[in-house]
Design a protein around this motif. Structure first.
Motif, PDB file in Angstrom:
ATOM      1  N   ARG A 111      -2.522  47.364  26.474  1.00  0.00           N
ATOM      2  CA  ARG A 111      -1.242  46.716  26.715  1.00  0.00           C
ATOM      3  C   ARG A 111      -1.139  46.331  28.185  1.00  0.00           C
ATOM      4  N   ARG A 112      -0.043  45.686  28.550  1.00  0.00           N
ATOM      5  CA  ARG A 112       0.218  45.399  29.959  1.00  0.00           C
ATOM      6  C   ARG A 112       1.583  45.977  30.323  1.00  0.00           C
ATOM      7  N   VAL A 113       1.683  46.432  31.563  1.00  0.00           N
ATOM      8  CA  VAL A 113       2.885  47.127  32.008  1.00  0.00           C
ATOM      9  C   VAL A 113       3.410  46.469  33.278  1.00  0.00           C
ATOM     10  N   LEU A 114       4.707  46.242  33.325  1.00  0.00           N
ATOM     11  CA  LEU A 114       5.357  45.655  34.494  1.00  0.00           C
ATOM     12  C   LEU A 114       5.447  46.694  35.611  1.00  0.00           C
ATOM     13  N   VAL A 115       4.894  46.363  36.801  1.00  0.00           N
ATOM     14  CA  VAL A 115       4.934  47.311  37.918  1.00  0.00           C
ATOM     15  C   VAL A 115       5.785  46.809  39.079  1.00  0.00           C
ATOM     16  N   SER A 116       6.099  45.511  39.097  1.00  0.00           N
ATOM     17  CA  SER A 116       6.948  44.983  40.176  1.00  0.00           C
ATOM     18  C   SER A 116       7.590  43.691  39.700  1.00  0.00           C
ATOM     19  N   ARG A 117       8.863  43.468  40.118  1.00  0.00           N
ATOM     20  CA  ARG A 117       9.596  42.286  39.640  1.00  0.00           C
ATOM     21  C   ARG A 117      10.691  41.926  40.638  1.00  0.00           C
ATOM     22  N   VAL A 118      10.858  40.642  40.858  1.00  0.00           N
ATOM     23  CA  VAL A 118      11.945  40.126  41.697  1.00  0.00           C
ATOM     24  C   VAL A 118      12.698  39.098  40.869  1.00  0.00           C
ATOM     25  N   GLU A 119      13.990  39.329  40.665  1.00  0.00           N
ATOM     26  CA  GLU A 119      14.801  38.446  39.835  1.00  0.00           C
ATOM     27  C   GLU A 119      15.228  37.199  40.606  1.00  0.00           C
ATOM     28  N   ALA A 120      15.293  36.093  39.885  1.00  0.00           N
ATOM     29  CA  ALA A 120      15.733  34.830  40.471  1.00  0.00           C
ATOM     30  C   ALA A 120      17.252  34.811  40.602  1.00  0.00           C
ATOM     31  N   PRO A 121      17.782  33.942  41.456  1.00  0.00           N
ATOM     32  CA  PRO A 121      19.244  33.813  41.572  1.00  0.00           C
ATOM     33  C   PRO A 121      19.899  33.463  40.240  1.00  0.00           C
TER      34      PRO A 121
END
Length: 249
Positions: A111-121
């Motif tokens: 599987r793939r796992v989310l490790v970092s994320r930046v949300e858009a405006p």
């Protein structure tokens, strides 16, 4: 040698139970854990008892959940893992430039796992927390699958069954293989309403300095806000962001 083998089996059983509980969003019963892991009920109960004692699991009226001991482990991962440390500043710059939500995923098992994320405006129609688990056969997961070791990739494809994507298209094995070839040729993958309806994403691989696949980086938008052509204009910026991460590893 026998003692070593027994210790290995005990560890495998404990990890199987932990992974089983991790994969659910609700408390899970002893019987359900036993069935999912294939362990005998008595063995499952013994393993769970040790994990509860060490606070890796917690017993609730509705079943077992992860315990508080996993939180320090998660925190230590964030502090120790180089990719997770490097990604936020690169994603922030990528989102500032594109006004799109950006993310980094790593592969964990199949599987793939989310490790970092930046949300858009302009927020997406759905939200993903760090730790979100997704598959490899749809959307940006295809980038990881395309660049997997050939034997590993064929192992996964051997068990593949056609799926209906969010856009209504049935993705059979030949269509999936064609997408994987496109990823290897183009160096990125643009997915439209594959995993989630009305979503548009572009995903590129992240390489280590010695050319090992570390994970993927992507930008994603609501298709009602951004068109395919507009997203493709951000390809060079996405690839530059990937190279920036590589340079800091």
């Amino acid at each position: 040698m026998a003692a070593t083998n027994n210790q290995g089996r005990t560890l495998d059983r404990a990890l199987d139970v932990l992974e089983c509980v991790t994969s659910t969003h609700e408390p899970i019963t002893l019987t359900e854990i036993s069935r999912a892991t294939g362990l005998h009920l008595a063995t499952t109960q013994r393993v769970i008892g040790q994990l509860v004692k060490r606070d890796y699991l917690r017993n609730t009226p509705r079943g077992y959940t992860l315990g508080p001991q996993v939180l320090p482990m998660s925190h230590s991962f964030v502090l120790q893992d180089r990719l997770t440390l490097v990604s936020p500043s690169v994603l922030s710059a990528l989102t500032d430039h594109t006004s799109l939500t950006s993310s980094v995923f790593v592969r964990v098992a199949d599987r793939r796992v989310l490790v970092s994320r930046v949300e858009a405006p302009n927020p997406l129609s759905y939200q993903f927390p760090v730790g979100q688990v997704l598959g490899l056969f749809v959307g940006g997961g295809k980038v990881m699958l395309a660049h997997a070791d050939e034997d590993d990739r064929e192992r996964l494809l051997d068990s593949y069954e056609p799926v209906t994507l969010a856009n209504g298209r049935v993705q059979d094995l030949s269509a999936l293989r064609a997408d994987l070839e496109q990823v290897r040729e183009a160096g990125y993958f643009l997915a439209e309403s594959e995993r989630s309806r009305d979503s548009l994403s572009s995903t590129a691989p992240i390489w280590s300095p010695d050319d090992r696949l570390l994970g993927t980086i992507n930008v994603v938008a609501n298709s009602g806000d951004v068109g395919r052509a507009e997203l493709e204009e951000h390809t060079s910026t996405l690839l530059q962001a990937s190279r920036r991460i590589t340079a800091q590893m």
